[in-house]
Design an enzyme around this catalytic site. Structure first.
Site, short mmCIF file in Angstrom:
data_model
loop_
_atom_site.label_atom_id
_atom_site.label_comp_id
_atom_site.label_asym_id
_atom_site.label_seq_id
_atom_site.Cartn_x
_atom_site.Cartn_y
_atom_site.Cartn_z
N ARG A 101 53.10 84.68 99.41
CA ARG A 101 52.31 84.49 98.18
C ARG A 101 51.11 85.39 98.37
O ARG A 101 50.26 85.14 99.20
CB ARG A 101 51.91 83.01 98.03
N HIS A 104 45.15 86.64 97.09
CA HIS A 104 44.65 86.37 95.74
C HIS A 104 43.50 85.39 95.81
O HIS A 104 43.17 84.84 96.87
CB HIS A 104 45.77 85.80 94.86
N HIS A 106 41.22 82.47 92.83
CA HIS A 106 41.16 81.94 91.47
C HIS A 106 39.89 81.12 91.29
O HIS A 106 39.19 80.79 92.27
CB HIS A 106 42.39 81.11 91.14
N GLU A 110 42.01 74.94 95.27
CA GLU A 110 43.44 74.73 95.53
C GLU A 110 43.62 73.73 96.67
O GLU A 110 43.11 73.93 97.77
CB GLU A 110 44.10 76.06 95.90
N HIS A 149 42.72 84.05 99.65
CA HIS A 149 43.63 83.45 100.63
C HIS A 149 45.05 83.95 100.43
O HIS A 149 45.34 84.68 99.47
CB HIS A 149 43.58 81.92 100.51
N GLU A 171 49.33 79.54 87.51
CA GLU A 171 49.62 80.46 88.61
C GLU A 171 49.81 81.89 88.12
O GLU A 171 49.69 82.84 88.88
CB GLU A 171 50.89 80.01 89.34
#
Length: 392
Positions: A101, A104, A106, A110, A149, A171
């Site tokens: 993953r 990124h 946001h 999370e 992360h 997402e």
């Protein structure tokens, strides 16, 4: 006879449930979806105590759109799928061995629960301190808002649940490192990194499809993968071993509670891992500080939610379903199957709080309780001054 075996060529189904209780109701004559009805019997034939209009409080991940890429897949339940869930959104993600993953960040914090397998997580904070750890089944992680992360599957791959402290989170709208590179002029990249433009000649094409969740090599053992940061590693761990916690045992099961008190990094999400044995009940209660977002890990259960104005609605849940209880609404969860019912309760809060109906009544003057409910002395004496949580 199984449901599948009992379906005839003409579409009739000998085992199809019917909305009939005593002399109430009638058979279904029109089109129907029997497998869905069998999973939602409490909607087809609600308990007599259900009343009024209560919003939908269930959405299965199986009905969510899946984003399938080279490194695995991801599907989400947000306000678009479950409109009542304003405070929390969830993502179910699978990474193959080595699957990444991508790097990124946001705007939302999370929180994650590892369902299966193992993964390596990385993060860097604004002071240039880094964090790298391997997580396995039952482990949690928490990345505060804005912290960059990554997640990578180890030799057996992994599957996990991601929880975000906003129901509108998606997402598909995160800040991806590959996207930023694609949308920055080469000369600016060259100047920023002090390198020739040719260093960026092979950036990935169409990162929206070739990155996000993409295939990679299984990383080496953690000591070999560590990066020494000049400012040191993070003093506050972003991971937590939830299954290592000593559970609170009750007659009908057990619960593990994780909040900022025992996982200091988790500032906006508190959670409980609940296990209810067959025949057990998560007692009648409510939460005075936040909505409850649920994820069912195994077993079968039934939840009735009581709202103000004398309204109530009952839902059935299976593994992979999301449940929701709006703020302060009373509810209980029953194990209706033959195996342990295991689910997560999550809250947009730094602490876990619930109020037990049993305990409330026991700690209120007996005469006052009797005046409300016409209960006899023996019933009042049987009330528990200690919170039962789960009862047999």
């Amino acid at each position: 006879m199984s449901t599948k075996e009992s379906i005839h060529h003409d579409g009739a189904n000998e085992d199809a449930p019917e909305p009939i209780v005593g002399d109430r109701g009638a058979t279904i004559l029109g089109p129907r979806n029997v497998p869905v009805e069998l999973e939602n019997l409490s909607l087809l034939t609600p308990p007599w105590t259900d009343s009024g209009t209560v919003p939908n409080l269930k959405y299965p991940f199986a009905a969510a759109r899946n984003r399938v890429l080279s490194g695995g897949w991801a599907r989400e339940v947000t306000t678009r799928e479950l409109p009542v869930a304003k405070d929390i959104a969830g993502v179910n993600m699978r990474l193959k061995p080595g699957g990444i993953r991508e790097l990124h960040w946001h705007k939302e914090a999370e929180w994650a629960y590892m369902i299966a397998g193992t993964a390596r997580i990385t993060a860097v904070d604004s002071d240039g301190r880094n964090f790298i750890d391997d997580v396995g089944v039952g482990d949690l992680w928490y990345f505060p808002t804005g912290i960059p992360h990554s997640i990578q599957g180890l030799e057996d791959g992994c599957e996990f649940l991601l929880v975000f402290d906003s129901g509108d989170f998606s997402e598909n709208e995160t800040f991806l490192i590959s996207d930023w590179f694609e949308h920055t002029p080469p000369e600016v990249l060259a100047q920023n990194f002090g390198l020739p433009e040719s260093a960026f000649a092979n950036l990935p094409d169409d990162p929206g499809r070739s990155r996000y969740v993409f295939a990679g090599e299984v990383p080496p053992p953690l000591p070999q993968d560590a990066v020494m940061a000049p400012n040191g590693s993070l003093g506050q761990k972003f991971s937590h071993r939830m299954l290592a916690q000593e559970p609170i045992e009750d007659a009908g099961g057990r619960v593990r509670i994780t909040a900022s008190s025992n996982f200091p990094a988790s500032k906006t999400i508190a959670a409980a891992l609940v296990e209810i044995e067959p025949g057990g009940l998560r007692e009648l209660h409510w939460h005075p500080n936040a909505d409850e977002w649920q994820y069912y890990l195994s077993g079968q259960g039934r939840m009735t939610v009581f709202t103000s104005g004398g309204k109530a609605r009952t839902f059935d849940y299976q593994a992979g379903d999301v449940g929701y209880v709006p703020f302060a609404m009373g509810h209980y969860v029953q194990n209706t199957g033959e195996e342990t019912l295991t689910f997560l309760e999550m809250f947009k809060s730094d602490r876990f709080a619930d109020i037990s109906l049993n305990q409330w009544m026991a700690l209120t003057p007996p005469g006052l309780v009797q005046a409300h409910l016409n209960l006899d002395d023996a019933t009042i004496a049987a009330l528990s001054k200690n919170k039962p949580i789960i009862v047999r």
